[in-house]
Scaffold this motif. Structure first.
Motif, mmCIF file in Angstrom:
data_model
loop_
_atom_site.group_PDB
_atom_site.id
_atom_site.type_symbol
_atom_site.label_atom_id
_atom_site.label_comp_id
_atom_site.label_asym_id
_atom_site.label_seq_id
_atom_site.Cartn_x
_atom_site.Cartn_y
_atom_site.Cartn_z
ATOM 1 N N PRO A 163 0.802 -1.225 0.000
ATOM 2 C CA PRO A 163 0.000 0.000 0.000
ATOM 3 C C PRO A 163 0.834 1.274 0.000
ATOM 4 O O PRO A 163 0.528 2.226 -0.726
ATOM 5 C CB PRO A 163 -0.839 -0.132 1.277
ATOM 6 C CG PRO A 163 -0.964 -1.594 1.495
ATOM 7 C CD PRO A 163 0.335 -2.177 1.033
ATOM 8 N N GLU A 164 1.902 1.298 0.789
ATOM 9 C CA GLU A 164 2.715 2.511 0.854
ATOM 10 C C GLU A 164 3.439 2.789 -0.463
ATOM 11 O O GLU A 164 3.671 3.949 -0.831
ATOM 12 C CB GLU A 164 3.724 2.431 2.002
ATOM 13 C CG GLU A 164 4.637 1.221 1.972
ATOM 14 C CD GLU A 164 4.100 0.035 2.772
ATOM 15 O OE1 GLU A 164 4.940 -0.744 3.273
ATOM 16 O OE2 GLU A 164 2.868 -0.108 2.869
ATOM 17 N N ILE A 165 3.791 1.719 -1.192
ATOM 18 C CA ILE A 165 4.434 1.894 -2.493
ATOM 19 C C ILE A 165 3.453 2.515 -3.483
ATOM 20 O O ILE A 165 3.782 3.451 -4.223
ATOM 21 C CB ILE A 165 4.963 0.554 -3.028
ATOM 22 C CG1 ILE A 165 6.050 0.007 -2.106
ATOM 23 C CG2 ILE A 165 5.482 0.717 -4.452
ATOM 24 C CD1 ILE A 165 7.291 0.867 -2.014
ATOM 25 N N TYR A 166 2.225 1.985 -3.503
ATOM 26 C CA TYR A 166 1.214 2.550 -4.397
ATOM 27 C C TYR A 166 0.914 4.003 -4.038
ATOM 28 O O TYR A 166 0.740 4.853 -4.926
ATOM 29 C CB TYR A 166 -0.060 1.714 -4.357
ATOM 30 C CG TYR A 166 0.057 0.431 -5.148
ATOM 31 C CD1 TYR A 166 0.341 0.457 -6.504
ATOM 32 C CD2 TYR A 166 -0.114 -0.806 -4.539
ATOM 33 C CE1 TYR A 166 0.453 -0.710 -7.239
ATOM 34 C CE2 TYR A 166 -0.008 -1.981 -5.259
ATOM 35 C CZ TYR A 166 0.276 -1.929 -6.615
ATOM 36 O OH TYR A 166 0.388 -3.088 -7.346
ATOM 37 N N ALA A 167 0.842 4.295 -2.750
ATOM 38 C CA ALA A 167 0.591 5.674 -2.326
ATOM 39 C C ALA A 167 1.684 6.598 -2.855
ATOM 40 O O ALA A 167 1.404 7.712 -3.333
ATOM 41 C CB ALA A 167 0.504 5.742 -0.803
ATOM 42 N N GLN A 168 2.916 6.138 -2.801
ATOM 43 C CA GLN A 168 4.043 6.962 -3.239
ATOM 44 C C GLN A 168 4.053 7.173 -4.744
ATOM 45 O O GLN A 168 4.186 8.302 -5.229
ATOM 46 C CB GLN A 168 5.359 6.315 -2.797
ATOM 47 C CG GLN A 168 5.588 6.327 -1.299
ATOM 48 C CD GLN A 168 6.747 5.436 -0.885
ATOM 49 O OE1 GLN A 168 7.502 4.937 -1.726
ATOM 50 N NE2 GLN A 168 6.886 5.214 0.415
ATOM 51 N N VAL A 169 3.909 6.088 -5.513
ATOM 52 C CA VAL A 169 4.044 6.226 -6.968
ATOM 53 C C VAL A 169 2.847 6.947 -7.588
ATOM 54 O O VAL A 169 3.000 7.701 -8.566
ATOM 55 C CB VAL A 169 4.273 4.859 -7.649
ATOM 56 C CG1 VAL A 169 5.550 4.215 -7.147
ATOM 57 C CG2 VAL A 169 3.098 3.925 -7.485
#
Length: 238
Positions: free
Chosen positions: A157-163
């Motif tokens: 989830p945090e990766i998707y939030a960032q990209v």
């Protein structure tokens, strides 16, 4: 809230991938079979290989290199250390061959991306070996259609939030389409976006997960070609 950015998974969403792993795994089973204890079954070998992959993914990452190292580890384990060097060399050669396999686009992949290009920000979000993923994207002929490419170590989830914040207006206005419920759909929904499942006949055992059927931002489509109509339906909602 309208969708502004659409993310696509690569392997087994835009082009075939898992079938090459399964062909190599079948070859692995053939070459190691003579060196397994008498009476050991093929199912036992599959279970041991999956267990090795599960252990190693946090160390080696996703992709061909980690798979090859897991095959070697499994060969040593199931043969009780008696596997010949020649067999290990054959396993290494099979892994190298996987890194040269041709890119075969899935039906409707190009047509779907071309239909959405220019209307939305399009992003490729994939995990695996950096060099191999760059090779496949270059050979696919789809690279120029994406506004951004993110090759990540894992999909959380945090990766998707960032990209989606880096290349769009945040995950809340984003949609991610892919064949893996575990990597492409569920973490994107947890980040606040839409997760669209495009099932593939072959999916790696470590990518299986229950579908979030009751979530309002989950959808499943029969193929990638149905994605533009789904997006139009989402945007038509009040």
């Amino acid at each position: 809230m309208q969708i502004s950015t659409i993310g696509f998974d690569a392997d087994d969403t835009l082009w075939h991938n898992e079938r090459f792993f399964q062909l190599t795994q079948a070859h692995f089973a053939e070459v190691i079979a003579p060196h397994m204890p008498q009476g050991a079954a093929g199912d036992h070998l599959t279970e041991r290989l999956i267990a090795a992959e599960r252990r190693n993914v946090t160390h080696y990452g996703f992709g061909v290199k980690g798979f090859t190292l897991s095959m070697i580890e499994t060969a040593i384990e199931v043969s009780e250390g008696r596997v010949p060097a020649s067999v290990l060399a054959e396993i290494l050669a099979a892994g190298r061959e996987m890194l040269t396999h041709p890119v075969d686009l899935l039906p409707q992949a190009r047509a779907t991306i071309e239909a959405l290009s220019g209307q939305y920000r399009l992003m490729l979000v994939t995990k695996g070996d950096l060099i191999d993923q760059e090779r496949k994207l270059a050979q696919s002929g789809l690279g120029d259609l994406f506004d951004a490419v993110e090759i990540v170590s894992d999909k959380k989830p945090e990766i998707y939030a960032q990209v989606f914040a880096r290349h769009g207006n945040g995950a809340a206005r984003g949609l991610m389409a892919g064949n893996s419920l575990k990597s492409d759909v569920i973490p994107m929904i947890e980040a606040g976006g839409w997760g669209v499942h495009i099932p593939h006949d072959l999916t790696w055992a470590l990518e299986h997960a229950p579908a979030p059927d009751t979530h309002p931002r989950f959808a499943q489509l029969p193929d990638l070609g149905a994605l533009p109509a789904l997006i139009a339906k989402i945007e038509a909602q009040p």
